[in-house]
Design an enzyme around this catalytic site. Structure first.
Site, PDB file in Angstrom:
ATOM      1  N   ARG A   1       9.150  -0.858   1.331  1.00 58.87           N
ATOM      2  CA  ARG A   1       8.507  -0.893   0.008  1.00 58.87           C
ATOM      3  C   ARG A   1       9.222  -1.843  -0.959  1.00 58.87           C
ATOM      4  O   ARG A   1       9.283  -1.593  -2.159  1.00 58.87           O
ATOM      5  CB  ARG A   1       8.433   0.509  -0.620  1.00 58.87           C
ATOM      6  CG  ARG A   1       7.447   1.442   0.053  1.00 58.87           C
ATOM      7  CD  ARG A   1       6.029   1.157  -0.439  1.00 58.87           C
ATOM      8  NE  ARG A   1       5.046   1.976   0.251  1.00 58.87           N
ATOM      9  CZ  ARG A   1       4.607   3.144  -0.200  1.00 58.87           C
ATOM     10  NH1 ARG A   1       5.036   3.639  -1.325  1.00 58.87           N
ATOM     11  NH2 ARG A   1       3.706   3.808   0.498  1.00 58.87           N
ATOM     12  N   ARG A  19       6.057  -0.783  -6.968  1.00 61.73           N
ATOM     13  CA  ARG A  19       5.973  -0.396  -8.374  1.00 61.73           C
ATOM     14  C   ARG A  19       7.280  -0.415  -9.143  1.00 61.73           C
ATOM     15  O   ARG A  19       7.268  -0.319 -10.362  1.00 61.73           O
ATOM     16  CB  ARG A  19       5.339   1.003  -8.474  1.00 61.73           C
ATOM     17  CG  ARG A  19       3.863   0.987  -8.115  1.00 61.73           C
ATOM     18  CD  ARG A  19       3.192   2.290  -8.454  1.00 61.73           C
ATOM     19  NE  ARG A  19       3.567   3.306  -7.489  1.00 61.73           N
ATOM     20  CZ  ARG A  19       2.787   4.333  -7.142  1.00 61.73           C
ATOM     21  NH1 ARG A  19       1.609   4.477  -7.708  1.00 61.73           N
ATOM     22  NH2 ARG A  19       3.204   5.213  -6.269  1.00 61.73           N
ATOM     23  N   ARG A  30      -0.718  -5.301 -10.814  1.00 59.61           N
ATOM     24  CA  ARG A  30      -1.489  -4.068 -10.654  1.00 59.61           C
ATOM     25  C   ARG A  30      -2.253  -3.678 -11.909  1.00 59.61           C
ATOM     26  O   ARG A  30      -3.278  -2.999 -11.829  1.00 59.61           O
ATOM     27  CB  ARG A  30      -0.557  -2.932 -10.219  1.00 59.61           C
ATOM     28  CG  ARG A  30      -0.436  -2.800  -8.742  1.00 59.61           C
ATOM     29  CD  ARG A  30      -1.687  -2.163  -8.118  1.00 59.61           C
ATOM     30  NE  ARG A  30      -1.672  -0.714  -8.255  1.00 59.61           N
ATOM     31  CZ  ARG A  30      -2.474  -0.016  -9.026  1.00 59.61           C
ATOM     32  NH1 ARG A  30      -3.382  -0.617  -9.762  1.00 59.61           N
ATOM     33  NH2 ARG A  30      -2.387   1.297  -9.079  1.00 59.61           N
ATOM     34  N   ASP A  70      -1.454  -1.977   3.514  1.00 54.26           N
ATOM     35  CA  ASP A  70      -1.215  -0.533   3.581  1.00 54.26           C
ATOM     36  C   ASP A  70      -1.619  -0.019   4.951  1.00 54.26           C
ATOM     37  O   ASP A  70      -2.518  -0.573   5.580  1.00 54.26           O
ATOM     38  CB  ASP A  70      -2.002   0.201   2.499  1.00 54.26           C
ATOM     39  CG  ASP A  70      -1.420   1.587   2.266  1.00 54.26           C
ATOM     40  OD1 ASP A  70      -0.471   1.712   1.478  1.00 54.26           O
ATOM     41  OD2 ASP A  70      -1.891   2.550   2.914  1.00 54.26           O
ATOM     42  N   TYR A  95      -3.806  11.524   7.916  1.00 49.94           N
ATOM     43  CA  TYR A  95      -4.612  11.130   6.744  1.00 49.94           C
ATOM     44  C   TYR A  95      -6.094  11.306   7.020  1.00 49.94           C
ATOM     45  O   TYR A  95      -6.851  11.799   6.178  1.00 49.94           O
ATOM     46  CB  TYR A  95      -4.294   9.692   6.321  1.00 49.94           C
ATOM     47  CG  TYR A  95      -2.950   9.589   5.634  1.00 49.94           C
ATOM     48  CD1 TYR A  95      -2.808   9.961   4.301  1.00 49.94           C
ATOM     49  CD2 TYR A  95      -1.822   9.171   6.318  1.00 49.94           C
ATOM     50  CE1 TYR A  95      -1.567   9.904   3.672  1.00 49.94           C
ATOM     51  CE2 TYR A  95      -0.582   9.102   5.704  1.00 49.94           C
ATOM     52  CZ  TYR A  95      -0.459   9.482   4.378  1.00 49.94           C
ATOM     53  OH  TYR A  95       0.760   9.438   3.762  1.00 49.94           O
TER      54      TYR A  95
HETATM   55  O1  CP3 Z   1       6.789  -3.563   0.601  1.00 49.62           O
HETATM   56  C1  CP3 Z   1       6.334  -2.970   1.599  1.00 49.62           C
HETATM   57  O2  CP3 Z   1       6.975  -2.100   2.212  1.00 49.62           O
HETATM   58  C2  CP3 Z   1       4.997  -3.415   2.161  1.00 49.62           C
HETATM   59  C3  CP3 Z   1       3.826  -2.770   1.724  1.00 49.62           C
HETATM   60  C4  CP3 Z   1       3.510  -1.321   2.108  1.00 49.62           C
HETATM   61  C5  CP3 Z   1       2.760  -0.472   1.263  1.00 49.62           C
HETATM   62  N1  CP3 Z   1       2.490   0.678   1.925  1.00 49.62           N
HETATM   63  C6  CP3 Z   1       2.339  -0.826  -0.097  1.00 49.62           C
HETATM   64  C7  CP3 Z   1       1.930   0.254  -1.005  1.00 49.62           C
HETATM   65  C8  CP3 Z   1       3.731  -0.617   3.280  1.00 49.62           C
HETATM   66  C9  CP3 Z   1       4.512  -1.042   4.511  1.00 49.62           C
HETATM   67  C10 CP3 Z   1       3.067   0.648   3.157  1.00 49.62           C
HETATM   68  C11 CP3 Z   1       3.026   1.669   4.234  1.00 49.62           C
HETATM   69  C12 CP3 Z   1       2.491   2.999   3.941  1.00 49.62           C
HETATM   70  N2  CP3 Z   1       1.402   3.342   3.202  1.00 49.62           N
HETATM   71  C13 CP3 Z   1       2.998   4.175   4.516  1.00 49.62           C
HETATM   72  C14 CP3 Z   1       4.114   4.247   5.513  1.00 49.62           C
HETATM   73  C15 CP3 Z   1       5.439   4.035   4.904  1.00 49.62           C
HETATM   74  C16 CP3 Z   1       5.961   5.214   4.146  1.00 49.62           C
HETATM   75  O3  CP3 Z   1       6.182   5.073   2.934  1.00 49.62           O
HETATM   76  O4  CP3 Z   1       6.215   6.241   4.772  1.00 49.62           O
HETATM   77  C17 CP3 Z   1       2.213   5.250   4.053  1.00 49.62           C
HETATM   78  C18 CP3 Z   1       2.382   6.713   4.383  1.00 49.62           C
HETATM   79  C19 CP3 Z   1       1.196   4.698   3.222  1.00 49.62           C
HETATM   80  C20 CP3 Z   1       0.077   5.424   2.568  1.00 49.62           C
HETATM   81  C21 CP3 Z   1       0.205   5.286   1.103  1.00 49.62           C
HETATM   82  N3  CP3 Z   1      -0.096   4.133   0.411  1.00 49.62           N
HETATM   83  C22 CP3 Z   1       0.723   6.228   0.168  1.00 49.62           C
HETATM   84  C23 CP3 Z   1       1.155   7.639   0.495  1.00 49.62           C
HETATM   85  C24 CP3 Z   1       0.744   5.588  -1.077  1.00 49.62           C
HETATM   86  C25 CP3 Z   1       1.285   6.117  -2.390  1.00 49.62           C
HETATM   87  C26 CP3 Z   1       0.223   6.553  -3.306  1.00 49.62           C
HETATM   88  C27 CP3 Z   1       0.764   6.846  -4.686  1.00 49.62           C
HETATM   89  O5  CP3 Z   1      -0.075   6.921  -5.585  1.00 49.62           O
HETATM   90  O6  CP3 Z   1       1.976   6.975  -4.868  1.00 49.62           O
HETATM   91  C28 CP3 Z   1       0.233   4.288  -0.894  1.00 49.62           C
HETATM   92  C29 CP3 Z   1       0.032   3.260  -1.935  1.00 49.62           C
HETATM   93  C30 CP3 Z   1       0.908   2.056  -1.853  1.00 49.62           C
HETATM   94  N4  CP3 Z   1       1.132   1.342  -0.720  1.00 49.62           N
HETATM   95  C31 CP3 Z   1       1.595   1.426  -2.937  1.00 49.62           C
HETATM   96  C32 CP3 Z   1       2.205   0.301  -2.419  1.00 49.62           C
HETATM   97  C33 CP3 Z   1       3.002  -0.741  -3.168  1.00 49.62           C
HETATM   98  C34 CP3 Z   1       1.561   1.880  -4.388  1.00 49.62           C
HETATM   99  C35 CP3 Z   1       0.201   1.570  -4.900  1.00 49.62           C
HETATM  100  C36 CP3 Z   1       0.127   1.273  -6.379  1.00 49.62           C
HETATM  101  O7  CP3 Z   1       0.405   0.136  -6.769  1.00 49.62           O
HETATM  102  O8  CP3 Z   1      -0.262   2.167  -7.125  1.00 49.62           O
END
Ligand code: CP3
Length: 339
Positions: A23, A27, A36, A72, A147
């Protein structure tokens, strides 16, 4: 091209221990928040020029040794037919959870070139900009299944385990379809230019080892077996996976990602020839600099006999992390591991 990350994945000695952070684009960076502010998350994921910009943001600030594609794990799930949305504070939601034979039957195996061309396009654009290796990724089948079945994030995985235990045949059919989608997605990413591939198994740790072995691991093994011919490092990250480490070592990955709950030296000794990636507690980034440095030193020392070490966090960066602390951590890794 800075090759330290790829060298460490192959178990070769590099000039320093390479570092990137799960990540790393996200954010906690004000410049990410700015992008965003103009566009919802899911739309952002489908706009290659913006995904490129966001992928590069951490690399402009910090001396990371690898980039990870901005996308994602739920993008391929949507491409399979899930009605996906993201809601502020609630995380991902799937309006049509997949809980019976009809729903599993309706899911399609996604075709990356048609169903998610923006991912490959982002990778092609990124490769022109980058002087560090680019990591592509997907969710591991079990994590994707949670999911799809729960319809979003979960605490107890009630519906997932109900299907797994009560209708194992149906659960396996679902895992088959997800795995085929993941294989196609990762192959397309490598063909577009991704130089390493990571499977995120965020929820593997909610399984008993005996269930992990039957319901999750065989699909990870199938994915890595089918991708071996690509000749790119394959990384498996099973979150909360201390109890699964011996099984994970049989996944077919070249590199095991570790969460922070495990001692990295112990893990390295148990998995033999595989490289390790990890595993600083993400909250350690809130420590005062001298304590952070001391902890990073101990971690590097613990991993000194590993067959390759890529420094990372044990899970994703927290949103409140001060970017300055990330910069310090990267500097400390490089300084303390310089050979
Ligand atoms: O920088 C990186 O690591 C690359 C981008 C990346 C994202 N998600 C961007 C993201 C990667 C590799 C992921 C993987 C991901 N997504 C996982 C596996 C990794 C982990 O953290 O265990 C999972 C479970 C997800 C599913 C997912 N996507 C969740 C649970 C969430 C959070 C939702 C929230 O509101 O907090 C996301 C959203 C997400 N994916 C964000 C980012 C930067 C935040 C979105 C935003 O800008 O609001």
């Amino acid at each position: 091209m800075n090759e330290s990350f790829l060298q460490a994945c192959r178990g070769e000695r590099a000039s320093h221990t390479p570092v990137w952070m799960m990540r790393q684009a996200g954010r906690y960076l004000p410049e990410y928040q700015k992008v965003r502010g103009t566009i919802p998350f899911l739309e952002l994921c489908k706009r290659p020029e913006l995904c490129v910009e966001v992928t590069l943001q951490p690399l402009k600030r910090f001396d990371m040794d690898a980039a990870i594609l901005f996308s994602d794990i739920l993008i391929p799930i949507e491409a399979m037919g899930a009605e996906l949305s993201f809601h502020e504070g609630k995380g991902p939601l799937i309006a049509n959870p997949c809980r019976d034979a009809e729903a599993v039957g309706r899911l399609k195996v996604a075709e990356p070139a048609n169903d998610m061309p923006f991912v490959q396009e982002t990778i092609r654009l990124l490769r022109r900009e980058l002087d560090v290796p680019l990591i592509g990724f997907a969710g591991a089948p079990f994590t994707c299944a949670t999911y799809l079945i729960e319809g979003g994030s979960s605490k107890f995985f009630h519906e997932t385990k109900k299907m797994m235990f009560g209708q194992p045949g149906l659960f396996h059919r679902l895992m088959d379809k997800i795995s085929e989608t993941v294989i196609r997605s990762l192959r397309a990413q490598a063909e577009a230019g991704a130089q390493a591939l990571q499977l995120f198994d965020t929820w593997a740790g909610v399984l008993a080892p005996c269930d992990f072995e039957v319901f999750a691991l065989p699909y990870v093994q199938r994915i890595f077996r089918k991708l071996r011919d690509l000749n790119v490092p394959l990384i498996y990250f099973a979150n909360n996976g201390a109890t699964l480490i011996d099984l994970s070592a049989q996944s077919g990955a070249h590199v095991l990602g570790l969460d922070w709950r495990m001692d990295i030296g112990d893990a390295a000794r148990r998995i033999g020839r595989l490289a390790v990636q990890g595993n600083l507690d993400p909250l350690a980034l809130f420590l005062p600099p001298d304590e952070l440095k001391e902890r990073i030193g101990r971690l590097l020392n613990g991993a000194r006999d590993a067959c390759g070490h890529i420094f990372n966090l044990g899970h994703g960066i927290h949103q409140q992390t001060p970017p300055e602390q990330v910069r310090l951590a990267v500097e400390f890794v490089h300084e303390l591991s310089a050979r």
